[in-house]
Design a protein around this motif. Structure first.
Motif, PDB file in Angstrom:
ATOM      1  N   LEU A 148       2.126   4.839  -2.947  1.00 47.43           N
ATOM      2  CA  LEU A 148       1.893   6.153  -2.350  1.00 47.43           C
ATOM      3  C   LEU A 148       3.185   6.962  -2.360  1.00 47.43           C
ATOM      4  N   PHE A 162       0.838  -1.205   0.000  1.00 45.77           N
ATOM      5  CA  PHE A 162       0.000   0.000   0.000  1.00 45.77           C
ATOM      6  C   PHE A 162       0.874   1.257   0.000  1.00 45.77           C
ATOM      7  N   TYR A 222      -9.093  10.499   5.182  1.00 47.49           N
ATOM      8  CA  TYR A 222      -7.962  11.237   4.612  1.00 47.49           C
ATOM      9  C   TYR A 222      -8.122  12.724   4.906  1.00 47.49           C
ATOM     10  N   PRO A 231      -7.890   2.648  13.782  1.00 51.79           N
ATOM     11  CA  PRO A 231      -7.173   2.791  12.517  1.00 51.79           C
ATOM     12  C   PRO A 231      -5.703   3.136  12.763  1.00 51.79           C
ATOM     13  N   ARG A 244      -9.852  -0.601  -4.984  1.00 57.00           N
ATOM     14  CA  ARG A 244     -10.702   0.082  -4.015  1.00 57.00           C
ATOM     15  C   ARG A 244     -12.068  -0.581  -3.959  1.00 57.00           C
ATOM     16  N   HIS A 286     -13.396  12.073   6.997  1.00 56.05           N
ATOM     17  CA  HIS A 286     -13.077  11.609   8.342  1.00 56.05           C
ATOM     18  C   HIS A 286     -14.355  11.177   9.025  1.00 56.05           C
ATOM     19  N   ARG A 298     -14.975  10.361  -3.794  1.00 61.30           N
ATOM     20  CA  ARG A 298     -13.757   9.964  -3.096  1.00 61.30           C
ATOM     21  C   ARG A 298     -12.557  10.526  -3.852  1.00 61.30           C
ATOM     22  N   GLN A 326      -3.427  10.124   6.227  1.00 61.93           N
ATOM     23  CA  GLN A 326      -4.401   9.085   5.899  1.00 61.93           C
ATOM     24  C   GLN A 326      -4.519   8.176   7.111  1.00 61.93           C
ATOM     25  N   GLN A 327      -5.722   7.687   7.346  1.00 63.04           N
ATOM     26  CA  GLN A 327      -5.926   6.618   8.310  1.00 63.04           C
ATOM     27  C   GLN A 327      -6.308   5.360   7.522  1.00 63.04           C
ATOM     28  N   TYR A 328      -5.853   4.216   7.989  1.00 60.72           N
ATOM     29  CA  TYR A 328      -6.146   2.977   7.265  1.00 60.72           C
ATOM     30  C   TYR A 328      -6.326   1.828   8.247  1.00 60.72           C
ATOM     31  N   SER A 336      -7.250  -0.878   3.759  1.00 63.58           N
ATOM     32  CA  SER A 336      -8.405  -0.076   3.385  1.00 63.58           C
ATOM     33  C   SER A 336      -8.251   1.322   3.987  1.00 63.58           C
ATOM     34  N   THR A 337      -8.302   2.347   3.152  1.00 64.56           N
ATOM     35  CA  THR A 337      -8.259   3.725   3.650  1.00 64.56           C
ATOM     36  C   THR A 337      -9.581   4.033   4.329  1.00 64.56           C
TER      37      THR A 337
END
Lengths: 68, 191
Positions: free
Chosen positions: B17, B13, B86, B41, B181, B109, B143, B65-67, B82-83
């Protein structure tokens, strides 16, 4: 705080728990003028609920999982 | 992106990025130990937020980003990242003549303490004179991928990229992102 990526990763930096907390503390001071502990207490007490999406508040809030 | 193990899924992932962001900044992403399944997350971000963009350095980007690491479905698995949130906010840099100002922000969020759970856009003072009711508005968006943000700053704001192959990189990584995604559009799954 390390800013040079370790050579064995894909170019990202892995923070220790201590570094992560220090970073949250730094950003909470920088943007909101409070410590990480103060921010966490205030956030969980709902003190930002009138405007949680204020940019600096949301920025620090999104870093909270670093220390949770 | 998938992997045979959670750490492999995370590294798969992070790698694209890193390639995308290398088009506009030499800064690298930091991760706070997010290589395992967790109820909370994980977070990736720039330690030196905001980071200056491009050779021209007229804009700066704050990125978080949180995932989560989840079990993938069939060929998407066994592990997938999985995001789940952001925060991409553009600022102007501080100069002797003018303090740094926020220009715009693409945010999503849904878990945080607010009622706005859809992807949205903020326009800030740095965008110019605004109607007073736009200052706090959450303009709905589809998104937004990080590739969208990087392409936007290069093609619309004139940020000079750091590498000549930026178009090819963004096309490649965004194709892969859209293949993997699990949702697009403006209606994310409920957290």
């Amino acid at each position: 705080m390390a800013t040079v990526p370790p050579s064995t990763t894909n170019g990202h930096i892995d923070l220790t728990q201590k570094e992560a907390y220090a970073l949250l503390d730094r950003e909470a001071h920088r943007y909101l003028g409070m410590s990480a502990e103060e921010f966490i207490d205030a956030w969980e007490a709902g003190k930002f609920d009138n405007d949680p999406d204020q940019s600096d508040v949301m920025y620090v809030a999104m870093l909270l999982p670093l220390v949770q | 992106m998938a992997g045979r193990t959670p750490p492999e899924a995370v590294n798969n992932f992070l790698a694209p990025l890193h390639r995308v962001l290398s088009c506009v900044t030499p800064e690298v992403i930091s991760v706070g130990g997010g290589y395992h399944r967790s109820d909370r997350p994980h977070v990736l971000f720039f330690q030196n937020n905001p980071v200056m963009l491009g050779r021209d350095r007229r804009f700066a980007l704050k990125l978080i980003q949180q995932y989560r690491i989840v079990e993938g479905e069939e060929e998407r698995g066994p592990w997938k990242v999985s995001t789940v949130a952001y925060y991409y906010t553009l600022r102007t840099p501080e100069t002797p003549a003018c303090p740094s100002q926020e220009v715009l922000g693409y945010h999503w969020h849904p878990q945080e303490r607010n009622t706005v759970t859809y992807p949205h856009l903020h326009l800030y003072q740095g965008a110019g004179a605004l109607q007073h009711n736009l200052i706090k508005a959450h303009l709905p968006t589809a998104r937004i991928a990080i590739e969208d943000v990087v392409r936007f700053v290069i093609t619309q704001l004139g940020v000079v990229p750091l590498r000549d192959d930026w178009e090819a990189i963004l096309a490649e990584t965004q194709d892969a992102f859209q293949q993997w995604r699990t949702w697009g559009g403006a209606n994310p799954p409920r957290p």
